[in-house]
Design an enzyme around this catalytic site. Structure first.
Site, PDB file in Angstrom:
ATOM      1  N   GLY A 224     -54.511  34.607  89.843  1.00 53.27           N
ATOM      2  CA  GLY A 224     -53.721  33.536  90.416  1.00 53.27           C
ATOM      3  C   GLY A 224     -52.883  33.977  91.599  1.00 53.27           C
ATOM      4  N   ALA A 225     -51.607  33.592  91.568  1.00 51.68           N
ATOM      5  CA  ALA A 225     -50.704  33.883  92.679  1.00 51.68           C
ATOM      6  C   ALA A 225     -50.428  35.376  92.846  1.00 51.68           C
ATOM      7  CB  ALA A 225     -49.383  33.139  92.475  1.00 51.68           C
ATOM      8  N   GLY A 227     -52.816  37.603  93.009  1.00 49.62           N
ATOM      9  CA  GLY A 227     -53.909  38.200  93.750  1.00 49.62           C
ATOM     10  C   GLY A 227     -55.023  38.669  92.850  1.00 49.62           C
ATOM     11  N   GLY A 253     -61.207  30.634  92.393  1.00 54.38           N
ATOM     12  CA  GLY A 253     -61.941  31.752  91.817  1.00 54.38           C
ATOM     13  C   GLY A 253     -63.307  31.911  92.453  1.00 54.38           C
ATOM     14  N   ASP A 254     -64.015  30.807  92.671  1.00 52.46           N
ATOM     15  CA  ASP A 254     -65.321  30.862  93.330  1.00 52.46           C
ATOM     16  C   ASP A 254     -65.180  31.356  94.771  1.00 52.46           C
ATOM     17  OD1 ASP A 254     -66.418  29.776  91.004  1.00 52.46           O
ATOM     18  OD2 ASP A 254     -66.200  27.720  91.747  1.00 52.46           O
TER      19      ASP A 254
END
Length: 309
Positions: A224-225, A227, A253-254
């Site tokens: 997530g935020a 990295g 994510g993709d």
């Protein structure tokens, strides 16, 4: 460097609804800001972003014969993805999700597995690996570990780089279900929840290293935020995210996977590739879906320079 990708597995049509404060009670209605459709899935979403980053991409998987499938094929084709390898199944609808997006970019999801659950190795043409430099398998759990391992092993025997992204939530039983695929996976691309759920590890670093020990060559984990985290047999390195104004986290994510894989094809180390993955995810986070905006490899690299990456 030329990159030809076979993106195999999960393809989904996402419908994003932006401006959701709450789900209306009963049969009440609610006005929203935007309703938008986009191609998605651990194979389909990654295929779109890889195409935008300059790779030649061929999609393989299953969709229905319904209008949802027509729309998904049209959106993928508009992004330059070759959809000839997507078979049409008249026994299942096209996989689809509806995503009400909250003001902070988070979103719950309603999802129908549909034709993704009917996809098998028999649906792949004999020439699926011809001329391919990279095989990306999205959703190995739908094939099962043995079938996924067979496909990945064929690719590696042909000198093709392999990567795997899992769609299902982290669970030790699921990891056991796909364990046979890991020794044939050059790059495993899970998220943090999956790593911790698969392994039961006390920390993300320990969990990622456990997946390396299980056979994956490199594990690049999104968090997530925060990295990403990259784990190999040589150790673990964290890669920070880029600060942007988040509109929708769907597809990040993709997008990371696509940026990471494109970075590898350009000769970058896994850590350098993860940095490009984080920068690509940052572009997607600022719009609705993986195909939002007009980013390409040059603009993502310019973003990295501007952001001081």
């Amino acid at each position: 460097m030329s990159m030809v990708v076979a993106a195999v597995g999960v393809h989904v049509l996402d419908t994003h609804v932006l401006g959701i404060e709450s789900i209306p009670a009963g049969s009440e209605g609610q006005l929203v800001e935007t309703i938008r459709m986009s191609p998605a899935g651990t194979a389909g979403g990654t295929a779109v972003v890889l195409s935008r980053l300059g790779a030649t991409v061929r999609s393989y998987g299953a969709v229905g014969t319904d209008p949802v499938g027509d729309t998904l094929l049209g959106l993928l084709g508009r992004e330059g993805v070759d959809v000839a390898g997507l078979v049409r199944k008249d026994t299942a609808q096209t996989s689809a999700s509806v995503l009400p997006v909250r003001p902070d970019g988070d979103r719950p999801a309603w999802h129908c597995i549909g034709a993704n659950g009917a996809f098998t190795l028999d649906d792949l043409p004999a020439d699926v690996l011809d001329g391919v430099t990279h095989l990306h398998l999205g959703g190995p759990e739908f094939l099962g570990g043995d079938a996924a391992a067979e496909l990945l092993a064929r690719a590696r025997a042909a000198g093709i780089t392999t990567s795997v992204d899992i769609l299902a939530p982290g669970d030790p039983d699921l990891l056991a279900w796909i364990a046979a695929a890991l020794p044939h996976t050059d790059h495993l691309l899970p998220n943090d929840e999956q790593v911790l759920g698969f392994t039961g590890a006390a920390s993300l670093a320990e969990g990622a290293q456990a997946l390396v020990a299980a056979g994956a060559g490199c594990v690049a984990v999104t968090q997530g935020a925060r990295g990403a985290l990259v784990a190999t047999a040589d150790g673990v390195i964290e890669v920070p995210a880029y600060a942007v104004e988040v509109v929708d986290t769907t597809g990040c994510g993709d997008a990371f996977s696509a940026g990471y894989l494109r970075g590898l094809s350009l000769g970058r180390s896994p850590v350098g590739a993860a940095a490009l993955g984080c920068a690509t995810a940052a572009q997607v986070a600022q719009g609705l879906g993986t195909d939002a905006g007009s980013y390409d490899l040059a603009s993502v690299e310019a973003f990295v320079e501007t952001a001081g990456g």
